[in-house]
Design a protein around this motif. Sequence first.
Motif, PDB file in Angstrom:
ATOM      1  N   ALA A   1      16.760 -17.766 -10.166  1.00 16.13           N
ATOM      2  CA  ALA A   1      16.974 -18.425  -8.870  1.00 16.13           C
ATOM      3  C   ALA A   1      18.194 -19.326  -8.972  1.00 16.13           C
ATOM      4  O   ALA A   1      18.479 -19.892 -10.034  1.00 16.13           O
ATOM      5  CB  ALA A   1      15.751 -19.234  -8.467  1.00 16.13           C
ATOM      6  N   GLN A   2      18.914 -19.457  -7.867  1.00 17.38           N
ATOM      7  CA  GLN A   2      20.092 -20.337  -7.780  1.00 17.38           C
ATOM      8  C   GLN A   2      19.982 -21.181  -6.523  1.00 17.38           C
ATOM      9  O   GLN A   2      19.437 -20.750  -5.512  1.00 17.38           O
ATOM     10  CB  GLN A   2      21.397 -19.523  -7.746  1.00 17.38           C
ATOM     11  N   SER A   3      20.533 -22.399  -6.616  1.00 16.18           N
ATOM     12  CA  SER A   3      20.495 -23.287  -5.464  1.00 16.18           C
ATOM     13  C   SER A   3      21.555 -24.367  -5.614  1.00 16.18           C
ATOM     14  O   SER A   3      22.239 -24.457  -6.646  1.00 16.18           O
ATOM     15  CB  SER A   3      19.108 -23.927  -5.320  1.00 16.18           C
ATOM     16  N   SER A   4      21.685 -25.191  -4.575  1.00 12.39           N
ATOM     17  CA  SER A   4      22.565 -26.363  -4.610  1.00 12.39           C
ATOM     18  C   SER A   4      21.700 -27.609  -4.479  1.00 12.39           C
ATOM     19  O   SER A   4      20.726 -27.629  -3.723  1.00 12.39           O
ATOM     20  CB  SER A   4      23.581 -26.312  -3.465  1.00 12.39           C
ATOM     21  N   THR A   5      22.068 -28.643  -5.220  1.00 12.60           N
ATOM     22  CA  THR A   5      21.310 -29.883  -5.181  1.00 12.60           C
ATOM     23  C   THR A   5      21.764 -30.757  -4.005  1.00 12.60           C
ATOM     24  O   THR A   5      22.666 -30.388  -3.253  1.00 12.60           O
ATOM     25  CB  THR A   5      21.502 -30.643  -6.497  1.00 12.60           C
TER      26      THR A   5
ATOM     27  N   ASP B   1      23.440 -33.400  -4.054  1.00  7.57           N
ATOM     28  CA  ASP B   1      24.839 -33.810  -4.205  1.00  7.57           C
ATOM     29  C   ASP B   1      25.779 -32.607  -4.326  1.00  7.57           C
ATOM     30  O   ASP B   1      26.875 -32.711  -4.877  1.00  7.57           O
ATOM     31  CB  ASP B   1      25.006 -34.739  -5.415  1.00  7.57           C
ATOM     32  N   LEU B   2      25.305 -31.444  -3.830  1.00  7.22           N
ATOM     33  CA  LEU B   2      26.126 -30.229  -3.718  1.00  7.22           C
ATOM     34  C   LEU B   2      26.601 -29.698  -5.067  1.00  7.22           C
ATOM     35  O   LEU B   2      27.697 -29.149  -5.183  1.00  7.22           O
ATOM     36  CB  LEU B   2      27.330 -30.468  -2.787  1.00  7.22           C
ATOM     37  N   GLN B   3      25.778 -29.844  -6.085  1.00 12.13           N
ATOM     38  CA  GLN B   3      26.068 -29.270  -7.395  1.00 12.13           C
ATOM     39  C   GLN B   3      25.291 -27.962  -7.551  1.00 12.13           C
ATOM     40  O   GLN B   3      24.150 -27.849  -7.106  1.00 12.13           O
ATOM     41  CB  GLN B   3      25.669 -30.245  -8.509  1.00 12.13           C
ATOM     42  N   ASP B   4      25.926 -26.970  -8.175  1.00  7.34           N
ATOM     43  CA  ASP B   4      25.261 -25.686  -8.402  1.00  7.34           C
ATOM     44  C   ASP B   4      24.221 -25.833  -9.514  1.00  7.34           C
ATOM     45  O   ASP B   4      24.487 -26.424 -10.567  1.00  7.34           O
ATOM     46  CB  ASP B   4      26.279 -24.616  -8.787  1.00  7.34           C
ATOM     47  N   LEU B   5      23.050 -25.278  -9.256  1.00  2.90           N
ATOM     48  CA  LEU B   5      21.954 -25.358 -10.222  1.00  2.90           C
ATOM     49  C   LEU B   5      21.288 -23.985 -10.311  1.00  2.90           C
ATOM     50  O   LEU B   5      20.949 -23.383  -9.292  1.00  2.90           O
ATOM     51  CB  LEU B   5      20.940 -26.410  -9.784  1.00  2.90           C
ATOM     52  N   SER B   6      21.145 -23.502 -11.534  1.00  2.00           N
ATOM     53  CA  SER B   6      20.513 -22.194 -11.762  1.00  2.00           C
ATOM     54  C   SER B   6      19.276 -22.379 -12.635  1.00  2.00           C
ATOM     55  O   SER B   6      19.232 -23.269 -13.492  1.00  2.00           O
ATOM     56  CB  SER B   6      21.485 -21.234 -12.449  1.00  2.00           C
ATOM     57  N   ALA B   7      18.288 -21.550 -12.373  1.00  2.00           N
ATOM     58  CA  ALA B   7      17.046 -21.643 -13.140  1.00  2.00           C
ATOM     59  C   ALA B   7      16.464 -20.253 -13.337  1.00  2.00           C
ATOM     60  O   ALA B   7      16.836 -19.292 -12.647  1.00  2.00           O
ATOM     61  CB  ALA B   7      16.043 -22.547 -12.429  1.00  2.00           C
ATOM     62  N   ARG B   8      15.557 -20.184 -14.278  1.00  2.00           N
ATOM     63  CA  ARG B   8      14.801 -18.961 -14.508  1.00  2.00           C
ATOM     64  C   ARG B   8      13.339 -19.361 -14.668  1.00  2.00           C
ATOM     65  O   ARG B   8      13.018 -20.177 -15.528  1.00  2.00           O
ATOM     66  CB  ARG B   8      15.317 -18.216 -15.746  1.00  2.00           C
ATOM     67  N   PHE B   9      12.482 -18.784 -13.829  1.00  2.00           N
ATOM     68  CA  PHE B   9      11.078 -19.157 -13.806  1.00  2.00           C
ATOM     69  C   PHE B   9      10.214 -18.024 -14.354  1.00  2.00           C
ATOM     70  O   PHE B   9      10.433 -16.852 -14.036  1.00  2.00           O
ATOM     71  CB  PHE B   9      10.624 -19.469 -12.375  1.00  2.00           C
TER      72      PHE B   9
ATOM     73  N   VAL C   1      21.594 -33.365  -9.009  1.00  2.00           N
ATOM     74  CA  VAL C   1      21.520 -32.531 -10.201  1.00  2.00           C
ATOM     75  C   VAL C   1      21.043 -33.348 -11.402  1.00  2.00           C
ATOM     76  O   VAL C   1      20.295 -32.840 -12.255  1.00  2.00           O
ATOM     77  CB  VAL C   1      22.892 -31.870 -10.481  1.00  2.00           C
ATOM     78  N   GLU C   2      21.428 -34.607 -11.464  1.00  2.00           N
ATOM     79  CA  GLU C   2      20.970 -35.449 -12.570  1.00  2.00           C
ATOM     80  C   GLU C   2      19.468 -35.700 -12.467  1.00  2.00           C
ATOM     81  O   GLU C   2      18.757 -35.689 -13.475  1.00  2.00           O
ATOM     82  CB  GLU C   2      21.733 -36.776 -12.569  1.00  2.00           C
ATOM     83  N   GLU C   3      18.968 -35.902 -11.238  1.00  2.00           N
ATOM     84  CA  GLU C   3      17.529 -36.089 -11.051  1.00  2.00           C
ATOM     85  C   GLU C   3      16.769 -34.806 -11.357  1.00  2.00           C
ATOM     86  O   GLU C   3      15.641 -34.857 -11.860  1.00  2.00           O
ATOM     87  CB  GLU C   3      17.253 -36.523  -9.607  1.00  2.00           C
TER      88      GLU C   3
END
Length: 281
Positions: A78-82, A84-92, A138-140
Amino acid sequence: MKDDLQNWQGIVGGAIAAIVLLIALNSFIIINPGEAGVLSILGKARDGALLEGIHIKPPFVSVVDIYDLTVQKFEVPAQSSTKDLQDLSARFAINFRLDPTQVVEVRRKQGTLQNIVSKIIAPQTQESFKIAAARRTVEEAITKRNELKQDFDQALGDRLDKYGILVLDTSVVDLTFSPEFARAVEEKQIAEQRAQRAVYVAQEAEQEAQADINRAKGRAEAQRLLAETLKAQGGQLVLQKEAIEAWRTGGAQMPKVLVMDKDSNSSVPFLFNLGNIQEAN
């Protein structure tokens, strides 16, 4: 002729027996534990799931689709934006199973288990991650990872429940962010390490300075006590003892010339030549 008739009757009888056996075998199905079946007659799914046990079904015109009700595990990216508009990717990693009471609807709307994963779970995972990521920076997302997972679990469970999919557990296999943010985090860590080092050096210098002060106070106090001792009765003996100890511990030899005041109460030795005494002897 009679033998031919008997042979023909035997063949027909055998064929009838084979047909009866074939019909009998196609008239029931066994559902094993951990499974559920959906009966379809002429391509139309019938209401009511077939649970474990033996079930009767119309022969030749019916089909039973078997669904595994045990826990299934799939990893979904999965991919998303936080916030603060930072790109964040994850795998669940998602553990789920099918609701036995909803298996017929699953058969009618999604079909196979592969369709469930690709057409339902994967897109709903993506949407749920967007909901959870958009609520924090993104930091949170990194420092409050458990809260991110809780929001994700809530959103995913609500979305999949209506499809007859029960989410049992999820885990974040991987969580990554943009290279720019990675560099920023690395620079921040380096700055924090330098600041901590500076604090440590300052504390070390302060402790060393305090130690010097304490040592100076100790020497001053020792000198004060020594001065009071010398002023008291018998102080000359103390001074003489200190002089002798200094000579002995310093590796020096006893001087051949000693100076001593004529006053017997003085701590300063009178002057004479020990060599003369040795020659006289």
